[in-house]
Design a protein around this motif. Structure first.
Motif, short mmCIF file in Angstrom:
data_model
loop_
_atom_site.label_atom_id
_atom_site.label_comp_id
_atom_site.label_asym_id
_atom_site.label_seq_id
_atom_site.Cartn_x
_atom_site.Cartn_y
_atom_site.Cartn_z
N VAL A 71 0.79 -1.16 0.12
CA VAL A 71 0.17 0.11 0.03
C VAL A 71 0.95 1.37 0.12
CG1 VAL A 71 -1.56 1.32 1.30
CG2 VAL A 71 -1.95 -1.11 1.16
N ARG A 72 0.40 2.35 -0.81
CA ARG A 72 0.96 3.65 -0.73
C ARG A 72 0.09 4.63 -0.21
NH1 ARG A 72 4.14 4.99 -6.28
NH2 ARG A 72 4.93 6.62 -4.97
N PRO A 73 0.04 4.66 1.18
CA PRO A 73 -0.87 5.60 1.81
C PRO A 73 -0.77 7.21 1.03
CG PRO A 73 0.09 4.39 3.37
CD PRO A 73 0.80 3.98 2.30
N CYS A 74 -1.96 7.92 0.85
CA CYS A 74 -1.89 9.08 0.26
C CYS A 74 -1.81 10.08 1.31
CB CYS A 74 -3.25 9.30 -0.77
SG CYS A 74 -3.27 10.75 -1.61
N ALA A 75 -0.83 11.18 1.36
CA ALA A 75 -0.77 12.06 2.28
C ALA A 75 0.09 13.12 1.91
CB ALA A 75 -0.22 11.63 3.62
N LEU A 76 -0.30 14.40 2.34
CA LEU A 76 0.67 15.81 1.86
C LEU A 76 1.42 16.01 2.88
CD1 LEU A 76 -2.38 17.67 0.28
CD2 LEU A 76 -0.70 16.45 -0.90
N GLY A 77 2.72 16.93 2.81
CA GLY A 77 3.25 17.28 3.61
C GLY A 77 4.21 16.43 4.28
N PRO A 78 5.11 17.01 5.22
CA PRO A 78 6.44 16.18 5.80
C PRO A 78 6.03 15.38 6.63
CG PRO A 78 6.38 18.41 6.79
CD PRO A 78 5.13 18.61 5.66
N LEU A 79 4.60 15.33 7.43
CA LEU A 79 4.57 14.12 8.50
C LEU A 79 4.29 12.76 7.97
CD1 LEU A 79 2.36 16.42 11.14
CD2 LEU A 79 5.05 16.11 11.23
N GLY A 80 3.60 13.01 6.71
CA GLY A 80 3.46 11.52 5.80
C GLY A 80 2.02 11.23 6.71
N PRO A 81 1.66 9.92 6.17
CA PRO A 81 0.52 9.33 6.84
C PRO A 81 0.59 8.86 8.03
CG PRO A 81 1.90 7.66 5.20
CD PRO A 81 2.38 8.98 5.24
N SER A 82 -0.38 8.71 8.69
CA SER A 82 -0.39 8.54 10.36
C SER A 82 -0.38 7.09 10.19
CB SER A 82 -1.73 9.10 10.68
OG SER A 82 -1.63 8.68 12.36
N HIS A 83 -0.46 6.34 11.53
CA HIS A 83 -0.50 4.87 11.78
C HIS A 83 -1.92 4.44 11.57
CE1 HIS A 83 -0.55 7.16 15.52
NE2 HIS A 83 -1.82 6.50 15.68
N ASP A 84 -1.84 3.18 11.25
CA ASP A 84 -3.15 2.47 11.10
C ASP A 84 -3.67 1.95 12.46
OD1 ASP A 84 -3.84 2.68 8.27
OD2 ASP A 84 -2.63 0.78 7.95
N LEU A 85 -2.64 1.64 13.30
CA LEU A 85 -2.98 1.18 14.56
C LEU A 85 -2.35 1.94 15.71
CD1 LEU A 85 -4.48 -1.56 15.59
CD2 LEU A 85 -2.01 -2.72 15.69
N CYS A 86 -3.01 2.35 16.39
CA CYS A 86 -2.80 3.26 17.62
C CYS A 86 -1.74 2.56 18.41
CB CYS A 86 -3.97 4.04 18.29
SG CYS A 86 -4.91 5.13 17.51
N PRO A 87 -0.44 2.99 18.74
CA PRO A 87 0.40 1.99 19.33
C PRO A 87 0.05 2.31 21.06
CG PRO A 87 1.52 4.19 18.74
CD PRO A 87 0.09 3.89 18.14
N ILE A 88 0.80 1.69 21.85
CA ILE A 88 0.48 1.68 23.34
C ILE A 88 1.13 3.02 23.83
CG2 ILE A 88 1.30 0.48 25.53
CD1 ILE A 88 1.25 -1.90 24.23
N GLY A 89 0.27 3.56 24.68
CA GLY A 89 0.78 4.98 25.21
C GLY A 89 0.45 6.38 24.30
N CYS A 90 -0.24 5.80 23.26
CA CYS A 90 -0.78 7.03 22.26
C CYS A 90 -1.88 7.75 22.70
CB CYS A 90 -1.04 6.53 21.12
SG CYS A 90 -1.38 7.50 19.80
N CYS A 91 -1.96 9.17 23.14
CA CYS A 91 -3.06 9.84 23.54
C CYS A 91 -3.55 9.06 24.82
CB CYS A 91 -4.02 10.09 22.43
SG CYS A 91 -3.52 10.79 20.85
#
Length: 375
Positions: free
Chosen positions: A338-358
């Motif tokens: 897969v080539r996720p579509c995203a603009l800008g330097p941050l790039g595409p976000s994660h599919d699966l929220c990691p442990i400790g996220c928010c």
């Protein structure tokens, strides 16, 4: 992708939103749902509800979700994507648990979830994952086989989300008098949250001042500013500002507030401003009241010409972006490249929220993440 219309393993899409009252009698019960567990007296809720009573007790968010639901269904049908789209809310009917129950009883086993929040934060991401976990637990307690739910990634920098906002800014600039247009400032607005929540937004390795919440908004603002400059030849000064603060005064929240910022612009001699609500998917109550009512009134008092640009809403490009997000995630789940579509330097976000996220202040089960009890 082996088939660009193949949603497998998903057999449904759930539009997950905040919800809002649809009449005067709904306002206080809705606010009780929003503030449950905080011990806020009913009289105080009636005071807070004046924003809603001003507009007949109706928040526009539910109607806007119905419009988005129709746009998604049309886009999916027009592009041959056979995937039913359903809708559930956190705080008002149709409630999330009720919608998930209907889906489970109808035989749906794997559901993609689109939250109407584009950015990382506790209230904009993890809390929705907690709501999903609560709903799944309720189904389990009822003896209903629970489906698997996968929350789609953050879409703040997807072109289908960004480009409609660029066009909104261009339209708002065009509405300003020619004499002030080129000097207009851009005030990018989003919901203020406690600074502690901002600092811990996103994956643990990115925690720090403002966290992912602020970085992602700044990224979107820069994308819009660059696109406006490219199309108009004008480099408009800009700033990320905040609105809709609702917490106790002694707790630090993200600043400056939009009305304070308008006062600063007036003091600096700015000729005009465009309010750009990049933090909101649609024109719900916080846009309708905090910007279109309070901020516009303050600007009028200052004699500062302002325009408010449109949110994305049910723009066909956003509906197309949702389709792309579903198919992207489906292909990834099938193990395809897969080539996720995203603009800008941050790039595409994660599919699966990691442990400790928010993280939440008090740990609670959350679905659709690396720490989910529901695989």
């Amino acid at each position: 992708m082996s088939d660009e219309r193949d949603p497998a393993p998903y057999d449904a899409l759930l539009l997950l939103s905040f919800g809002g009252p649809e009449g005067p009698d709904d306002v206080v019960p809705f606010l009780e749902n929003v503030t449950r567990g905080r011990g806020i007296p009913k009289e105080r809720l009636k005071e807070v509800g004046q924003h809603y009573f001003r507009f007949g007790g109706v928040s526009p968010i539910n109607e806007q979700n119905r419009t988005l639901l129709a746009a998604l269904r049309k886009d999916f049908a027009d592009h041959g994507l056979d995937l039913p789209v359903h809708w559930g809310n956190r705080n008002w009917a149709p409630y999330l648990t009720d919608t998930l129950r209907e889906l489970a009883l109808a035989g749906h086993r794997r559901i993609a979830v689109l939250a109407t929040s584009a950015y990382a934060s506790y209230s904009g991401c993890r809390q929705y994952r907690e709501n999903l976990a609560d709903a799944l637990a309720a189904l389990e307690a009822e003896g209903i086989a629970r489906p698997r739910v996968d929350k789609l990634r953050h879409y703040f920098n997807h072109p289908g989300f960004v480009r409609p906002m660029v066009d909104g800014v261009l339209a708002s600039l065009a509405e300003l008098p020619p004499g002030v247009r080129d000097g207009a400032r851009l005030a990018f607005t989003t919901h203020s949250i406690p600074t502690a929540a901002a600092d811990t937004s996103g994956p643990v390795e990115g925690h720090g001042d403002g966290g992912a919440y602020v970085r992602q908004h700044l990224d979107v603002a820069r994308l819009i500013v660059d696109a406006v400059r490219e199309e108009t030849g004008v480099d408009h000064p800009w700033r990320l500002v905040y609105q809709s603060r609702s917490g106790a005064p002694h707790i630090p929240w993200l600043e400056p507030d939009i009305c304070e910022h308008l006062e600063e612009l007036h003091a600096e001699g700015a000729p005009a401003a465009v309010l750009v609500p990049i933090g909101f998917v649609s024109d719900h109550m916080e846009v309708l009241y905090d910007l279109d009512t309070e901020a516009v009134a303050r600007a009028a008092e200052l004699g500062l010409p302002v325009r408010r640009s449109a949110t994305v809403g049910a723009d066909p490009r956003f509906a197309a972006a949702v389709r792309e997000l579903v198919l992207e995630r489906a292909a990834a789940e099938r193990g395809e490249p897969v080539r996720p579509c995203a603009l800008g330097p941050l790039g595409p976000s994660h599919d699966l929220c990691p442990i400790g996220c928010c993280p939440a202040r008090a740990p609670r089960p959350a679905a659709a993440g690396a720490d989910s009890p529901y695989a």
